[in-house]
Design a protein around this motif. Structure first.
Motif, mmCIF file in Angstrom:
data_model
loop_
_atom_site.group_PDB
_atom_site.id
_atom_site.type_symbol
_atom_site.label_atom_id
_atom_site.label_comp_id
_atom_site.label_asym_id
_atom_site.label_seq_id
_atom_site.Cartn_x
_atom_site.Cartn_y
_atom_site.Cartn_z
ATOM 1 N N THR A 1 -83.862 -7.881 -51.557
ATOM 2 C CA THR A 1 -85.193 -7.468 -52.003
ATOM 3 C C THR A 1 -85.138 -6.092 -52.647
ATOM 4 O O THR A 1 -85.697 -5.873 -53.735
ATOM 5 C CB THR A 1 -86.172 -7.463 -50.816
ATOM 6 O OG1 THR A 1 -86.319 -8.803 -50.319
ATOM 7 C CG2 THR A 1 -87.533 -6.929 -51.225
ATOM 8 N N ALA A 2 -84.457 -5.142 -51.982
ATOM 9 C CA ALA A 2 -84.327 -3.800 -52.548
ATOM 10 C C ALA A 2 -83.570 -3.841 -53.874
ATOM 11 O O ALA A 2 -83.906 -3.112 -54.818
ATOM 12 C CB ALA A 2 -83.611 -2.888 -51.549
ATOM 13 N N ALA B 1 -81.477 -8.153 -63.467
ATOM 14 C CA ALA B 1 -80.576 -9.010 -62.709
ATOM 15 C C ALA B 1 -79.939 -8.166 -61.619
ATOM 16 O O ALA B 1 -79.778 -6.950 -61.773
ATOM 17 C CB ALA B 1 -79.501 -9.621 -63.602
ATOM 18 N N ILE B 2 -79.580 -8.813 -60.515
ATOM 19 C CA ILE B 2 -78.872 -8.114 -59.443
ATOM 20 C C ILE B 2 -77.392 -8.129 -59.803
ATOM 21 O O ILE B 2 -76.716 -9.147 -59.691
ATOM 22 C CB ILE B 2 -79.119 -8.780 -58.076
ATOM 23 C CG1 ILE B 2 -80.620 -8.791 -57.756
ATOM 24 C CG2 ILE B 2 -78.355 -8.039 -56.984
ATOM 25 C CD1 ILE B 2 -80.967 -9.538 -56.477
ATOM 26 N N THR B 3 -76.913 -7.014 -60.256
ATOM 27 C CA THR B 3 -75.521 -6.858 -60.671
ATOM 28 C C THR B 3 -74.807 -5.907 -59.706
ATOM 29 O O THR B 3 -75.431 -5.296 -58.831
ATOM 30 C CB THR B 3 -75.450 -6.274 -62.087
ATOM 31 O OG1 THR B 3 -76.042 -4.955 -62.056
ATOM 32 C CG2 THR B 3 -76.227 -7.145 -63.077
ATOM 33 N N VAL C 1 -76.371 -2.529 -60.095
ATOM 34 C CA VAL C 1 -77.669 -2.432 -59.425
ATOM 35 C C VAL C 1 -77.475 -2.296 -57.919
ATOM 36 O O VAL C 1 -78.156 -1.493 -57.258
ATOM 37 C CB VAL C 1 -78.540 -3.659 -59.762
ATOM 38 C CG1 VAL C 1 -79.730 -3.771 -58.802
ATOM 39 C CG2 VAL C 1 -79.037 -3.577 -61.196
ATOM 40 N N LEU C 2 -76.540 -3.043 -57.362
ATOM 41 C CA LEU C 2 -76.304 -2.966 -55.922
ATOM 42 C C LEU C 2 -75.802 -1.587 -55.503
ATOM 43 O O LEU C 2 -76.128 -1.112 -54.412
ATOM 44 C CB LEU C 2 -75.302 -4.042 -55.492
ATOM 45 C CG LEU C 2 -75.872 -5.474 -55.457
ATOM 46 C CD1 LEU C 2 -74.750 -6.495 -55.382
ATOM 47 C CD2 LEU C 2 -76.818 -5.648 -54.266
ATOM 48 N N THR C 3 -75.032 -0.931 -56.347
ATOM 49 C CA THR C 3 -74.518 0.395 -55.991
ATOM 50 C C THR C 3 -75.626 1.441 -55.967
ATOM 51 O O THR C 3 -75.499 2.452 -55.269
ATOM 52 C CB THR C 3 -73.417 0.850 -56.967
ATOM 53 O OG1 THR C 3 -73.960 0.933 -58.295
ATOM 54 C CG2 THR C 3 -72.238 -0.107 -56.943
ATOM 55 N N ILE C 4 -76.705 1.222 -56.708
ATOM 56 C CA ILE C 4 -77.798 2.199 -56.724
ATOM 57 C C ILE C 4 -78.981 1.753 -55.864
ATOM 58 O O ILE C 4 -79.994 2.448 -55.799
ATOM 59 C CB ILE C 4 -78.280 2.477 -58.167
ATOM 60 C CG1 ILE C 4 -78.881 1.207 -58.793
ATOM 61 C CG2 ILE C 4 -77.156 3.022 -59.031
ATOM 62 C CD1 ILE C 4 -79.537 1.453 -60.144
#
Length: 302
Positions: free
Chosen positions: A263-264, A276-278, A281-284
């Motif tokens: 969700t975040a 998109a969840i890349t 994106v996950l690292t930030i």
């Protein structure tokens, strides 16, 4: 940002496709809303509860103990089942097929009966004795046609003294015998340990376990369902073995934490315009797993 054509939204569930075209603030609100993902373990538990609800009346009714780690979807499954069997208004009263009550954090028989009566919507007079609470609860349970009693957070039972625990275990046995309805206990491993302390209850409660998630096809299917429900305008590729392992390690393997992380990440994907969840994106993404939160809390307390 250039809006995608409808053909570009085929990575989403049909219901999520029009949501991908609404403004970012509304999409973020939708991302943060509760969502039901019907994964195999959850569907199997619901089917088991349906069978239990339809069980014919007999002297000793079967019971279920739903056990799993904290934040692994137990309460959400129970809520989904309860909503499938909502209260029904009949002349002069309400019929409640499935009644859910939470075990008090400081367990006692009187506090449990008060919680039970509150779940039934009964007005309470202060300073009632236990036997009065008991008789009122039994009367209302029968009057409202309750067919199944679900006790969530059953592991709280271990917070009580030995005498209180024995008293409450006797209460569970009494309710099962007196009401002739199936009981469903919900809790962590400690709930099973509490029930196991009573040989008769251990025989009556069939344990059903919701394990933590592993790097397998069930988890990859779950990830695909999550990403197809988020109104992001580009596909998220999360089902490789490497990415699945990364997400499980970061969330520590429970569906509640995995949902919080995804969700975040979906919110970050909208806010940054990546859609998109890349990996980037996950690292930030603003998310810390349970162990990290615990270490941070303990550090702040020091």
């Amino acid at each position: 940002m250039t809006e995608p054509a409808d053909d570009d939204l085929t990575h989403l569930h049909h219901a999520a496709q029009p949501l991908a075209m609404i403004p970012a603030a509304q999409r973020i609100r939708h991302v943060r809303a509760d969502r039901w993902i019907g994964y195999p373990h959850a569907l199997a538990v619901i089917e088991q509860l349906e069978v239990l609800l339809a069980w014919p009346d007999r002297g000793r009714m079967p019971n279920v103990l739903l056990v799993g780690p904290t934040n692994n979807g137990k309460s959400m499954i129970i809520e989904k089942f309860r909503r499938a069997h909502p209260p029904v208004s009949v002349p002069d009263r309400e019929q409640i097929p499935v009644l859910c009550v939470q075990m008090p954090s400081e367990p006692s028989v009187s506090r449990f009966y008060v919680a039970l009566l509150a779940a039934l919507g009964a007005p309470l007079r202060p300073h009632r004795r236990v036997h009065e609470l008991e008789q009122l609860a039994l009367t209302l349970l029968r009057a409202t046609g309750v067919q199944m009693l679900v006790i969530d957070e059953l592991h709280n039972l271990l917070a009580g003294r030995d005498g209180v625990r024995r008293e409450f275990l006797n209460l569970l046995r009494y309710l099962g015998n007196e009401l002739r309805m199936p009981l469903v206990g919900v809790g962590t491993r400690e709930a099973y340990l509490a029930i196991r302390a009573d040989a008769q209850l251990e025989n009556r409660f069939h344990p059903t376990i919701l394990p933590v998630w592993g790097n397998d096809s069930d988890t990859r299917s779950l990830l695909a369902s999550f990403t197809a429900s988020f109104p992001l305008r580009k596909p998220s590729h999360l089902t490789s073995e490497e990415m699945t392992g990364y997400l499980l390690a970061r969330s520590e393997g429970t569906i509640g934490e995995l949902s919080m992380l995804l969700t975040a990440a979906a919110v970050a994907a909208i806010e940054t315009g990546e859609e998109a969840i890349t990996h980037h994106v996950l690292t930030i993404t603003d998310y810390t797993g349970p162990s990290g939160r615990r270490r941070r809390f303990e550090r702040d307390l020091a």
